[in-house]
Structure formats: C-alpha cells, structure tokens
Design a protein around this motif. Sequence first.
Motif, short mmCIF file in Angstrom:
data_model
loop_
_atom_site.label_atom_id
_atom_site.label_comp_id
_atom_site.label_asym_id
_atom_site.label_seq_id
_atom_site.Cartn_x
_atom_site.Cartn_y
_atom_site.Cartn_z
N TYR A 121 74.86 -2.09 -113.49
CA TYR A 121 74.21 -2.19 -114.99
C TYR A 121 73.77 -0.53 -114.65
N HIS A 122 74.23 0.40 -115.56
CA HIS A 122 73.53 1.75 -115.46
C HIS A 122 72.26 1.91 -116.27
N LEU A 123 71.26 1.87 -115.74
CA LEU A 123 70.10 2.30 -116.25
C LEU A 123 69.68 3.76 -115.92
N ASN A 124 70.54 4.56 -115.25
CA ASN A 124 70.22 5.87 -114.71
C ASN A 124 70.32 6.95 -115.42
N ILE A 125 71.39 6.79 -116.60
CA ILE A 125 71.84 8.02 -117.35
C ILE A 125 71.91 7.65 -118.80
N GLY A 126 71.37 8.65 -119.48
CA GLY A 126 71.14 8.68 -120.84
C GLY A 126 72.51 9.04 -121.77
N ASP A 127 73.60 8.39 -121.31
CA ASP A 127 74.73 8.41 -121.86
C ASP A 127 75.12 7.26 -122.77
N PRO A 128 74.84 7.67 -124.34
CA PRO A 128 74.82 6.35 -125.18
C PRO A 128 76.18 5.57 -125.23
N ASP A 129 75.72 4.28 -125.49
CA ASP A 129 76.84 3.38 -125.74
C ASP A 129 77.22 2.96 -127.06
N ILE A 130 76.38 3.54 -128.20
CA ILE A 130 76.72 3.35 -129.47
C ILE A 130 77.82 4.04 -129.84
N GLU A 131 78.71 3.55 -130.79
CA GLU A 131 80.02 4.26 -131.31
C GLU A 131 79.37 5.57 -132.07
N SER A 132 80.16 6.61 -131.91
CA SER A 132 80.07 7.90 -132.71
C SER A 132 80.44 7.49 -134.25
N PRO A 133 79.87 8.39 -135.13
CA PRO A 133 80.10 8.17 -136.35
C PRO A 133 81.41 7.96 -136.64
N SER A 134 82.08 7.14 -137.52
CA SER A 134 83.39 6.91 -137.72
C SER A 134 84.21 8.10 -138.41
N ILE A 185 59.71 31.60 -131.42
CA ILE A 185 60.00 30.11 -131.41
C ILE A 185 61.49 30.19 -131.01
N ILE A 186 61.77 29.25 -129.88
CA ILE A 186 63.28 29.12 -129.67
C ILE A 186 63.46 27.56 -129.61
N LEU A 187 64.53 27.08 -130.57
CA LEU A 187 64.65 25.57 -130.71
C LEU A 187 65.92 25.55 -129.74
N VAL A 188 66.10 24.32 -128.76
CA VAL A 188 67.26 24.23 -128.04
C VAL A 188 67.62 22.82 -128.56
N ASP A 189 68.90 22.79 -129.45
CA ASP A 189 69.28 21.38 -129.78
C ASP A 189 70.41 20.84 -129.30
N SER A 190 70.76 19.43 -129.45
CA SER A 190 72.27 19.04 -129.07
C SER A 190 72.70 18.08 -129.93
N LEU A 191 74.10 17.85 -130.07
CA LEU A 191 74.77 16.87 -130.75
C LEU A 191 75.09 15.84 -129.82
N SER A 192 74.59 15.72 -128.36
CA SER A 192 75.00 14.68 -127.60
C SER A 192 74.52 13.36 -127.96
N LYS A 193 73.16 13.08 -128.13
CA LYS A 193 72.53 12.04 -128.15
C LYS A 193 72.61 11.34 -129.51
N ARG A 194 72.29 12.18 -130.48
CA ARG A 194 72.26 11.71 -131.92
C ARG A 194 73.59 11.36 -132.51
N TYR A 195 74.81 11.84 -132.02
CA TYR A 195 75.94 11.49 -132.64
C TYR A 195 76.87 10.78 -131.34
N SER A 196 76.16 10.30 -130.26
CA SER A 196 76.94 9.86 -129.06
C SER A 196 78.14 10.62 -129.10
N LEU A 197 77.91 12.11 -128.71
CA LEU A 197 78.90 13.05 -128.41
C LEU A 197 78.80 13.70 -127.24
N CYS A 198 78.05 13.02 -126.13
CA CYS A 198 77.87 13.72 -124.79
C CYS A 198 79.08 14.52 -124.41
#
Length: 399
Positions: free
Chosen positions: A34-47, A230-243
């Motif tokens: 059971y992988h509790l070590n990494i933040g790689d979402p298992d939820i499906e990406s938006p269809s 101000i410098i914002l660093v953002d990512s699509l990885s987590k929010r859309y399960s697009l790692c």
Amino acid sequence: MKKLSWIAENIPASPIRELVPFAEAAKKRGVKIYHLNIGDPDIESPSVMIEALKTWPHQLIPYANSQGESHLINSLLGYYGKLGFGKLASADLQITLGGSEGLLWTISSICEPGDEILTFEPFYTNYMSFALRAGAKLVPIETTIETGFHSPKASVIEKKITERTKAILVCNPSNPTGAVYPKVEMDMLLGIAKKHGLYIIADEVYREFAYDGHQPYSVLNYLTDYPEGIILVDSLSKRYSLCGARLGVIVSLNKKLMQAFLRYGQARLSAGSLDQYVAGQLDKVSDAYFQKLIKEYDRRRQVLVKGLRKIPGVVCSEPEGAFYIMAKLPVKDSKKFAQWLLTDFSDDNETVMVAPAAGFYATKGLGVDEVRIAYVLNIKALERAVVILARALEIYPKN
Ligand SMILES: Cc1ncc(COP(=O)(O)O)c(C=O)c1O
C-alpha cells in the motif's frame, strides 16, 4: 576519469523514492504494497481530458511553443479569472514541466551561489535539491506539530534574514504538513518581504485541497501591491490527476524574470504538445469535479487521522489541506522502520510504504522519528494500510 561535479556528488536522494528498490524486491516476492509514500493521485482525471486523447488531430507529436501552447495558456487565464484574478495576461504565464521545473527555474533565476532562501520546515523535500542545483542554501524556519505547523512570529522569521537572503518560499497548502496559511499569515510574510526587498515564491500546487473551511490565501492577491516580488509556482499534477503529463505554470508580473523564463523555455524547446492539448481542456472541467474530489480527499483525511490516532504511541496533527500527514511514530529511526516494513515485515502478505520524514528537514536530527503519509488511496485501502501499520509497530523491535 575526472571527478563529477560537487552538485552531482551532493544532490540528495528523494526520501519519497529512495526506498523504491526495496519495494520492487518485495513486490517480486509477491508482497502487496500500500503506497502511502507518494502523492500520486489515484482519482481519475476529468473525463474531458481523457476523451481529448482520442481527438488528437495530428499524425505525429511535434514540439510545442516554448512559452506554452496558447490554448493551454488561455484556459489557465480563464481558471485564474474564475478565482478572481482576471487581470492576468498571457505574457504573465510560462508553462513549465511541472511545478518542479518552475521551482528550479525560479530559484536559479533569483539566486547566485551562496544566496539563501527562507522556508518553513518541514518542507517539500525536493526544495533542497532545487536550491542545491542553483548553489543556493535553504534556511529553515522551524514549525511544529503543536502549532499545526503554522508560522512563527515575524520577529522569529526576521532573525533568519541575512545579506544573502533572496526570498521566502512558502508552500500553501503545505506538503508535507497540511498547514493552510490564511490571509493574516500571508500578509505577515508580504510585510517582511517588502521591508527587506525579498521575493515571495509561493508554491500553490495544492490550492483546491483545503478542508474544514480553511482557505489558502493566494499570493496572486498581492500582484498589484508587490508586482516585481511575487512569483507563483503552480502545477496541474495534483488538481487534475495529471502528474505524468508534467505540466505546471509560473505566474509573475516581473517582466525581466518572465523574459528569463522564456529563454529557459527556449533552451529546453518545449513542454509536451500532447500533454498540453489534453490539459488545455481544463476550461471545461466543472466545479462539480472539484467538489467531488475534495469531498473524497476529506473523507480519506478523516479516516486516516482517526486510524492513526488509535495506534499507541502515534502522534499526528490534523492536516488543514493538501493530502499528507506528518506522523510521529514510536520508533527511534523512521528510515530504518520504513525499510524494515519492506524487507522484513508483511501481514497476510501485505505491507505499507511510507516516506521517512528526516528528508523533509534541513535541521539535522529533526524528523527522525516521523514519517509522511500520503492519503491517495481509497478508503478501504487506507483502512487496511492503517491496520498493517499498527501491526507492524506492535512487533517492530524496540532497540
Ligand atoms: C509542494 C509541491 N510542490 C511541487 C511539486 C512538484 O510537482 P509537479 O512537478 O508534478 O508539478 C510537488 C510534487 O509532489 C509538491 O508536493
């Protein structure tokens, strides 16, 4: 043979991934992990994104524009507009290979070797590697489980500022602590940054992941007040399960900096064109997708906190955001314990993998009895993982 560079010799292994060979060996022995070590979402990406894979209009996968594909940039402008930041222009955005590249470029662009960046400790472990790649030093501001890992007073932070300090790096919501910094804390950081002429680098890759009414206060609110800083660093990885799509974005009104980022972008040619085509559908993702997503993570959070707190000797705070928990375990060395879980232990031929927490600290000796647990498994799997962890702690040799 000539020696490798100092950086090559010293870049740290990721504590999130360094136990992978032991996990692979366990899997070969037929043990389920059971992988509790990494933040790689298992939820499906938006269809709409998965569907877009089938409508790719080309017969090849070409390079994309170095700044980023206009379709994706426009979709992101729409996304930020919906959050209340409608004044951004496409020149204020640079597409990156995940938030990772955004952080690396940002630190490399503002730091000379020997410069310092302040950040709350514990911090996302790869900050250390990004800083090291730029020859910069990460200076930790200690936060503790007792205060929910929130910021100390301004005077404590200001004591850490030296002539070499260039920026305050804040992760909001925080990986690994789950702290969500509200307006008062962000206002305080802004005040310090303005007083000392520092940049604020805000890593907001977990923006939507906030629970119990907590709201991360975005640095985009300060763009008018402190446009150069101000410098914002953002990512699509987590929010859309697009790692695996490896897409992120840097947002800043600092024109010189944005021009530098574009040149960085040109040097690495482009982010993936197919990935950007898929992610460009984000303007079609409904609010309902996020509501469902956050509800699910919130349920997992509650199950995990409740389960962990029942294990004798385990201490954890209740995360306000992101999808991680820092937990103190009744062990001397969590790295040895995490390895033992993979090499010497199984319950019904199953075990768990956790991230030893010392790598999330710059201060030697801190975090040695802690682990970071990611709740990116479904409820049933999480419940089972907690049972396995409890059984492991029961029989783990105390000395
Ligand atoms: C706090 C934080 N920032 C940045 C990243 C980088 O992610 P990515 O490169 O996939 O956007 C991660 C990944 O786990 C993270 O947790």
